[in-house]
Design a protein around this motif. Structure first.
Motif, PDB file in Angstrom:
ATOM      1  N   GLU A 108       0.838  -1.201   0.000  1.00 34.57           N
ATOM      2  CA  GLU A 108       0.000   0.000   0.000  1.00 34.57           C
ATOM      3  C   GLU A 108       0.870   1.247   0.000  1.00 34.57           C
ATOM      4  OE1 GLU A 108      -3.891  -1.769   2.390  1.00 34.57           O
ATOM      5  OE2 GLU A 108      -2.939   0.056   3.148  1.00 34.57           O
ATOM      6  N   ALA A 109       1.951   1.211   0.779  1.00 32.32           N
ATOM      7  CA  ALA A 109       2.834   2.376   0.831  1.00 32.32           C
ATOM      8  C   ALA A 109       3.442   2.648  -0.534  1.00 32.32           C
ATOM      9  CB  ALA A 109       3.932   2.152   1.866  1.00 32.32           C
ATOM     10  N   SER A 110       3.843   1.604  -1.231  1.00 34.07           N
ATOM     11  CA  SER A 110       4.478   1.868  -2.519  1.00 34.07           C
ATOM     12  C   SER A 110       3.435   2.252  -3.569  1.00 34.07           C
ATOM     13  CB  SER A 110       5.400   0.725  -2.928  1.00 34.07           C
ATOM     14  OG  SER A 110       4.851  -0.094  -3.876  1.00 34.07           O
ATOM     15  N   ALA A 111       2.203   1.743  -3.453  1.00 27.99           N
ATOM     16  CA  ALA A 111       1.142   2.178  -4.372  1.00 27.99           C
ATOM     17  C   ALA A 111       0.819   3.663  -4.153  1.00 27.99           C
ATOM     18  CB  ALA A 111      -0.119   1.341  -4.178  1.00 27.99           C
ATOM     19  N   TYR A 112       0.813   4.071  -2.888  1.00 35.39           N
ATOM     20  CA  TYR A 112       0.564   5.477  -2.554  1.00 35.39           C
ATOM     21  C   TYR A 112       1.669   6.368  -3.144  1.00 35.39           C
ATOM     22  CZ  TYR A 112       0.789   9.683   0.390  1.00 35.39           C
ATOM     23  OH  TYR A 112       0.888  10.986   0.822  1.00 35.39           O
ATOM     24  N   LEU A 113       2.900   5.906  -2.952  1.00 40.74           N
ATOM     25  CA  LEU A 113       4.041   6.682  -3.430  1.00 40.74           C
ATOM     26  C   LEU A 113       4.021   6.798  -4.958  1.00 40.74           C
ATOM     27  CD1 LEU A 113       6.416   8.047  -2.092  1.00 40.74           C
ATOM     28  CD2 LEU A 113       7.755   5.977  -2.470  1.00 40.74           C
ATOM     29  N   LYS A 114       3.652   5.710  -5.630  1.00 41.85           N
ATOM     30  CA  LYS A 114       3.584   5.741  -7.095  1.00 41.85           C
ATOM     31  C   LYS A 114       2.495   6.691  -7.564  1.00 41.85           C
ATOM     32  CE  LYS A 114       5.519   1.222  -8.080  1.00 41.85           C
ATOM     33  NZ  LYS A 114       5.216  -0.191  -8.073  1.00 41.85           N
ATOM     34  N   LYS A 115       1.383   6.695  -6.836  1.00 47.84           N
ATOM     35  CA  LYS A 115       0.288   7.601  -7.219  1.00 47.84           C
ATOM     36  C   LYS A 115       0.729   9.052  -7.046  1.00 47.84           C
ATOM     37  CE  LYS A 115      -4.031   8.117  -8.568  1.00 47.84           C
ATOM     38  NZ  LYS A 115      -5.255   7.471  -8.097  1.00 47.84           N
ATOM     39  N   LEU A 116       1.396   9.347  -5.932  1.00 46.39           N
ATOM     40  CA  LEU A 116       1.878  10.719  -5.720  1.00 46.39           C
ATOM     41  C   LEU A 116       2.879  11.100  -6.801  1.00 46.39           C
ATOM     42  CD1 LEU A 116       2.899  11.742  -2.123  1.00 46.39           C
ATOM     43  CD2 LEU A 116       1.124  12.708  -3.564  1.00 46.39           C
ATOM     44  N   HIS A 117       3.722  10.147  -7.141  1.00 46.40           N
ATOM     45  CA  HIS A 117       4.722  10.367  -8.176  1.00 46.40           C
ATOM     46  C   HIS A 117       4.032  10.710  -9.495  1.00 46.40           C
ATOM     47  CE1 HIS A 117       7.996   9.170 -11.021  1.00 46.40           C
ATOM     48  NE2 HIS A 117       8.733   9.765 -10.107  1.00 46.40           N
ATOM     49  N   ALA A 118       2.974   9.939  -9.822  1.00 46.56           N
ATOM     50  CA  ALA A 118       2.224  10.209 -11.045  1.00 46.56           C
ATOM     51  C   ALA A 118       1.642  11.620 -10.979  1.00 46.56           C
ATOM     52  CB  ALA A 118       1.110   9.186 -11.229  1.00 46.56           C
ATOM     53  N   LEU A 119       1.153  12.013  -9.802  1.00 45.63           N
ATOM     54  CA  LEU A 119       0.525  13.332  -9.686  1.00 45.63           C
ATOM     55  C   LEU A 119       1.523  14.478  -9.861  1.00 45.63           C
ATOM     56  CD1 LEU A 119      -2.077  12.759  -6.814  1.00 45.63           C
ATOM     57  CD2 LEU A 119      -2.543  13.128  -9.240  1.00 45.63           C
ATOM     58  N   VAL A 120       2.728  14.335  -9.312  1.00 50.09           N
ATOM     59  CA  VAL A 120       3.694  15.429  -9.525  1.00 50.09           C
ATOM     60  C   VAL A 120       4.098  15.514 -10.989  1.00 50.09           C
ATOM     61  CG1 VAL A 120       4.607  15.414  -7.163  1.00 50.09           C
ATOM     62  CG2 VAL A 120       5.838  14.151  -8.936  1.00 50.09           C
ATOM     63  N   ARG A 121       4.091  14.357 -11.669  1.00 47.18           N
ATOM     64  CA  ARG A 121       4.438  14.357 -13.098  1.00 47.18           C
ATOM     65  C   ARG A 121       3.278  14.926 -13.933  1.00 47.18           C
ATOM     66  NH1 ARG A 121       8.556  14.001 -15.300  1.00 47.18           N
ATOM     67  NH2 ARG A 121       8.165  12.319 -16.762  1.00 47.18           N
ATOM     68  N   TYR A 122       2.071  14.503 -13.641  1.00 44.66           N
ATOM     69  CA  TYR A 122       0.907  15.019 -14.371  1.00 44.66           C
ATOM     70  C   TYR A 122       0.780  16.534 -14.201  1.00 44.66           C
ATOM     71  CZ  TYR A 122      -1.763  10.869 -15.968  1.00 44.66           C
ATOM     72  OH  TYR A 122      -2.211   9.757 -16.631  1.00 44.66           O
ATOM     73  N   THR A 123       0.991  17.012 -12.964  1.00 42.29           N
ATOM     74  CA  THR A 123       0.829  18.449 -12.722  1.00 42.29           C
ATOM     75  C   THR A 123       2.075  19.224 -13.136  1.00 42.29           C
ATOM     76  OG1 THR A 123       1.626  18.120 -10.462  1.00 42.29           O
ATOM     77  CG2 THR A 123      -0.761  18.153 -10.768  1.00 42.29           C
ATOM     78  N   ASP A 124       3.118  18.505 -13.549  1.00 45.11           N
ATOM     79  CA  ASP A 124       4.347  19.129 -14.020  1.00 45.11           C
ATOM     80  C   ASP A 124       4.967  20.038 -12.956  1.00 45.11           C
ATOM     81  OD1 ASP A 124       6.243  19.309 -15.973  1.00 45.11           O
ATOM     82  OD2 ASP A 124       5.336  21.049 -16.966  1.00 45.11           O
ATOM     83  N   THR A 125       4.927  19.573 -11.698  1.00 44.08           N
ATOM     84  CA  THR A 125       5.469  20.399 -10.626  1.00 44.08           C
ATOM     85  C   THR A 125       6.843  19.914 -10.153  1.00 44.08           C
ATOM     86  OG1 THR A 125       4.158  19.050  -9.105  1.00 44.08           O
ATOM     87  CG2 THR A 125       3.253  21.178  -9.709  1.00 44.08           C
ATOM     88  N   CYS A 126       7.190  18.668 -10.497  1.00 42.55           N
ATOM     89  CA  CYS A 126       8.448  18.073 -10.000  1.00 42.55           C
ATOM     90  C   CYS A 126       8.883  17.057 -11.048  1.00 42.55           C
ATOM     91  CB  CYS A 126       8.166  17.394  -8.665  1.00 42.55           C
ATOM     92  SG  CYS A 126       9.416  16.226  -8.080  1.00 42.55           S
ATOM     93  N   ASP A 127      10.211  16.922 -11.267  1.00 44.41           N
ATOM     94  CA  ASP A 127      10.618  15.967 -12.309  1.00 44.41           C
ATOM     95  C   ASP A 127      10.543  14.511 -11.820  1.00 44.41           C
ATOM     96  OD1 ASP A 127      12.935  15.422 -10.877  1.00 44.41           O
ATOM     97  OD2 ASP A 127      14.188  16.752 -12.081  1.00 44.41           O
ATOM     98  N   GLY A 128      10.352  14.321 -10.525  1.00 42.59           N
ATOM     99  CA  GLY A 128      10.129  12.964 -10.007  1.00 42.59           C
ATOM    100  C   GLY A 128      11.376  12.098  -9.967  1.00 42.59           C
TER     101      GLY A 128
END
Ligand code: ADP
Ligand code: MG
Ligand code: ZN
Length: 476
Positions: free
Chosen positions: A165-185
């Motif tokens: 669950e922790a890694s699924a959460y982290l992947k989702k957050l990672h996707a969100l920073v990439r989608y919003t173009d706020t962080c290169d991840g």
């Protein structure tokens, strides 16, 4: 006794601004040490911070993407601690009034299609510098290029129960920073980093156990491994009648173990107070609306759209939208061939297989979306079978040649000519009288055997649909 783990994550994402949060120095990675510095980010007395507007907008993007409430009047606070990479002796962060609070994100796991993880808060802060310890000499050096680079810290509720669950959460957050173009991840360069807080408690217990905080994990896999190790370590301790102590632990990637780094500070150790050099930051509805309108379609919305527009299953849609680049690739393909299910299957199996085995990102795929569409058009038009297409795909990835050319050069065109297939099928049936008899007496599974024989005789080039039809007729 049976235990459950309780996990909460703190994620630091470096924002993709050109300049630092309170001065005009560059945020570029990899410059020679101390070349991206000025009196302000070196912490000289008498300098005054000026807030970078882009930092606020990027933080707002992530607040919106994670369903947070944006604080209309938020403040910066000084977090006091003393370390050579922090020249002022305090870090400008946010404490009582962070920019955003009370959000959530939904994660998907194979056995539990949707779980909601609460977000406690998102706050803005400046990064510290970097200490470089000499490998041989008893000296340490400091590089202040990173001092003052903007970060957001995203703090979750202790809502996760397993490393997965922790890694699924982290992947989702990672996707969100990439989608919003706020962080290169980039996790290796440290622009997206995670601390995991882990405790255990007997199942059924509602109060929280004492937590350990894990640092130094630079990949999704390592986060999972470190948490797993930590859960087992804590259970073993408690079973021996010992106590978990509140502390910060580091993960040793090579040994696969966590070890104690230092006792964990409490918030009061930092003596937070409002930064008198920065006025309260006021955010009005109009500004929030403007930022919202600039946001691209986010993964959850895109997933829903893929399900309704293309009749994809929830699972397929969530795999395809898990990274923006994958969803873009999929939809570009569809502009060339309107066969959503076929394209989805190919992107998820063959393309992703290739990408993972070559350790590439979708953007670096040797087969472009247009080229894959060309190949799939040939499959759809029955020029080649799906099986042959896999061979062609592999060669496309190797040589970059067009699929038509590969098929021509290697004589892979599918045999769909009835006059060619029929005599062959009749011959195969004649050669297998026993199988024919069994088939006729009800062992219909033998159809697969006959199809296999025809495919073997044509090196896989026979049109499977036609072979099935002809065989059925001949065997009735
Ligand atoms: P700190 O900076 O002191 O670590 P934060 O409030 O920023 O404190 O972060 C605490 C994180 O630890 C949150 O993600 C929270 O959900 C999590 N957490 C707090 N208590 C526990 C606990 N007992 N077990 C597991 N996680 C916890
Ligand atoms: Mg912490
Ligand atoms: Zn500076």
């Amino acid at each position: 006794m049976a235990y459950e783990a309780v996990i909460g994550l703190e994620v630091h994402a470096q924002l993709k601004t050109q300049s630092k949060i309170f001065c005009q120095c560059s945020t570029a990675f990899g410059a020679p040490p101390n070349t991206h510095t000025c009196p302000l980010c070196l912490g000289m007395p008498g300098t005054l911070p000026v807030l970078n507007k882009k930092v606020v907008e990027y933080a707002m993007r992530m607040a919106i993407a994670t369903h947070c409430t944006i604080t209309k009047e938020n403040r910066f606070a000084r977090k006091n601690y003393f370390y050579p990479d922090l020249p002022k002796g305090y870090q400008i962060s946010q404490y009582e009034l962070p920019i955003a609070e009370h959000g959530f994100i939904d994660i998907e796991l194979p056995d539990n299609p949707k779980k909601r993880i609460g977000l406690t808060r998102i706050h803005m802060e400046e990064d510290a510098g970097k200490l470089i310890h000499h490998p041989l000499l008893p000296i340490s050096q400091v590089d202040y290029n990173r001092t003052g680079v903007p970060l957001i810290e995203i703090v979750s509720e202790p809502d996760m129960r397993t490393p997965q669950e922790a890694s699924a959460y982290l992947k989702k957050l990672h996707a969100l920073v990439r989608y919003t173009d706020t962080c290169d991840g980039n996790m290796e360069e440290g622009s997206f980093r995670c601390d995991a807080n882990v405790s255990i408690r007997p199942i059924g217990e509602t109060t929280l156990g004492t937590r350990a905080e894990l640092k130094n994990m630079n990949s999704f896999k390592n986060v999972e491994k470190a948490i797993q190790y930590e859960i087992e370590r804590q259970i073993a301790l408690v079973e021996q009648g010992k106590k978990v102590v509140q502390e910060t632990r580091l993960f040793d990637v090579n040994k696969g173990k966590t070890y104690s780094m230092r006792g964990k500070e409490e918030a009061h150790d930092y003596r937070y107070f409002p930064d008198p050099d920065l006025i309260p930051l006021v955010i009005d509805d109009h500004w929030i609306e403007t930022v919202k309108n600039e946001l691209p379609e986010l993964p959850d919305a895109r997933k829903t759209r893929l399900m309704t527009d293309y009749q994809l299953s929830e699972y397929d849609a969530s795999v395809l939208t898990s990274e923006k680049e994958t969803a873009d690739y999929f939809e570009t393909c569809l502009t060339h061939i309107n066969q959503p299910k076929l394209v989805a299957n190919w992107v998820m199996s063959n393309l992703m297989g290739l990408i993972h085995s070559e350790n590439l990102t979708i953007d670096q795929s040797p087969v472009s979306a247009e080229q894959l569409a060309q190949l799939l058009r040939l499959v759809h038009e029955d020029v080649i079978s799906g099986k042959i297409a896999k061979t062609v795909f592999e060669e496309m990835a190797q040589s970059g040649k067009a699929p038509e050319l590969i098929i021509k050069e290697r004589g892979l065109v599918q045999v769909s000519d009835k006059n060619e297939l029929l005599p062959l099928i009749q011959k195969i049936i004649e050669e297998h009288p026993k199988e024919k008899e069994s088939y006729l007496s009800g062992k219909t599974k033998l159809m697969g055997f006959f199809v296999g024989q025809v495919m073997k005789a044509t090196s896989g080039k026979a049109n499977p649909k036609m072979v099935n039809e002809l065989l059925k007729k001949q065997l009735s």
